[in-house]
Write a protein that holds these residues in place. Structure first.
Motif, PDB file in Angstrom:
ATOM      1  N   ARG A   1      40.812  38.181  42.889  1.00 19.80           N
ATOM      2  CA  ARG A   1      40.322  37.336  42.108  1.00 19.80           C
ATOM      3  C   ARG A   1      40.820  35.916  42.264  1.00 19.80           C
ATOM      4  O   ARG A   1      40.163  34.848  42.421  1.00 19.80           O
TER       5      ARG A   1
ATOM      6  N   THR B   1      41.084  32.527  32.091  1.00 15.70           N
ATOM      7  CA  THR B   1      41.198  32.995  33.167  1.00 15.70           C
ATOM      8  C   THR B   1      41.114  32.183  34.640  1.00 15.70           C
ATOM      9  O   THR B   1      42.183  32.058  35.328  1.00 15.70           O
TER      10      THR B   1
ATOM     11  N   TYR C   1      34.278  33.826  35.911  1.00 14.24           N
ATOM     12  CA  TYR C   1      35.325  34.056  35.177  1.00 14.24           C
ATOM     13  C   TYR C   1      35.482  33.164  34.126  1.00 14.24           C
ATOM     14  O   TYR C   1      34.728  31.852  33.753  1.00 14.24           O
TER      15      TYR C   1
END
Length: 257
Positions: free
Chosen positions: A9, A39, A35
C-alpha cells in the motif's frame, strides 16, 4: 493488515506518479487510491521522511531526492550496465546512432543506459522513460523470448497494437512472428517508435530462460542499407550474447563463493 500488505500500500503511492501526472495533492491521492485520510497521511509522512517524496506549502507531493540517490547507486551496481556500457560506446563510435541498454521488469520496458553519436536525438525514449510494450525492436526482442505462459496474456492485452504494426491479426499469427525473431536472435523494426528510425535489438539473459534486458541500436533509415543492416544485426546479437555470458559467469561465481 500484514506487513506485506502495508508495504504494498505504501509502494502504491509511488506507483501513481507518471510522466502524465507528476504532482498529487493528498485529496487527489485519497480519491485515486481509496485510502482514509489518517492512513494516507501516515504513508506520506513515511515516504517524505525517507526522501522519496517532497512537498512545499500549498502544493502537492512530487518525487524526492532519494529517487536520484538510488538511481546513482543503480548505475554503479547494475550488472547489465556494468557489463554492457562498453558495447554502447563501441556502437556509437562506429555508427551514427543511439545505443541503449533496456531493462525488463514486471510488464515495463525501461532504458537504463544510453549513448548517442548524432547531434539530434534518434530515440523517443530517453533513459528512465518507459517504452511501449508492443512496438519496436526492443519490445519484440524481449517478448519473443518469454515463456508461453507469460507471453500469451501480453499478446492478448496488446493485440490491437500488435495488429497495427503488422505482426498478425490473431494471437497465433503474432506468435508466428515472434518465432521468427527467436530464430534470428535479433529483432528489427522500421519507424515503429520513432519515425524514420530503424531499431535493431537482441535479448540479454542471465542464468534464466527469460530475458532480463535488451541491447538496442537505433539509426536513421537513410544511413542504412541491406548489407550494413545485416552486419549491425550480427554485431548487436553478438554483444547481447557476450553480456549474457558475463552475467551468467558472474551469477555462477557468486553461487560458488
Amino acid at each position: 493488515m500484514t506487513a506485506r500488505n502495508s508495504l504494498e500500500r505504501v509502494l502504491s503511492v509511488l506507483e501513481v506518479f507518471s510522466e502524465d501526472r507528476l504532482e498529487w495533492t493528498p485529496e487527489q491521492l485519497m480519491e485515486e487510491l481509496g485510502y482514509s485520510r489518517p492512513t494516507l497521511y501516515r504513508y506520506l509522512k513515511t515516504l517524505k521522511d525517507a526522501g522519496f517524496l517532497i512537498s512545499m506549502p500549498g502544493t502537492g507531493f512530487t518525487l524526492g531526492p532519494k529517487v536520484v540517490e538510488m538511481d546513482y547507486l543503480m548505475r554503479k551496481s547494475d550488472p547489465v550496465i556494468l557489463n554492457g556500457q562498453k558495447y554502447l560506446e563501441r556502437f556509437v563510435g562506429k555508427y551514427p546512432c543511439a545505443a541503449l541498454l533496456v531493462r525488463w521488469y514486471g510488464t515495463r520496458i525501461l532504458c537504463v543506459a544510453s549513448e548517442c553519436s548524432t547531434p539530434d536525438a534518434i530515440s523517443s525514449y530517453s533513459r528512465g522513460r518507459p517504452m511501449p510494450l508492443a512496438r519496436g525492436a526492443i519490445s519484440r526482442s524481449i517478448m519473443a523470448f518469454l515463456p508461453r505462459r507469460q507471453l500469451l496474456p501480453l499478446i492478448e492485452q496488446n493485440l490491437a497494437d500488435l495488429r497495427a504494426i503488422g505482426l498478425g491479426e490473431t494471437s497465433e499469427a503474432v506468435q508466428d512472428s515472434f518465432r521468427k525473431v527467436r530464430k534470428a536472435g535479433v529483432a528489427i523494426a522500421y519507424g515503429e517508435v520513432t519515425p524514420g528510425v530503424v531499431g535493431i535489438a537482441a535479448p540479454v539473459f542471465d542464468t534464466g530462460k527469460s530475458p532480463i534486458a535488451s541491447i538496442c541500436l537505433t539509426i536513421p533509415g537513410n544511413d542504412i542499407s541491406g548489407n550494413r543492416l545485416d552486419q549491425m544485426a550480427a554485431e548487436i546479437r553478438a554483444a547481447a550474447e557476450a553480456i549474457s555470458d558475463e552475467l551468467s559467469r558472474r551469477r555462477c561465481d557468486k553461487i560458488e563463493k
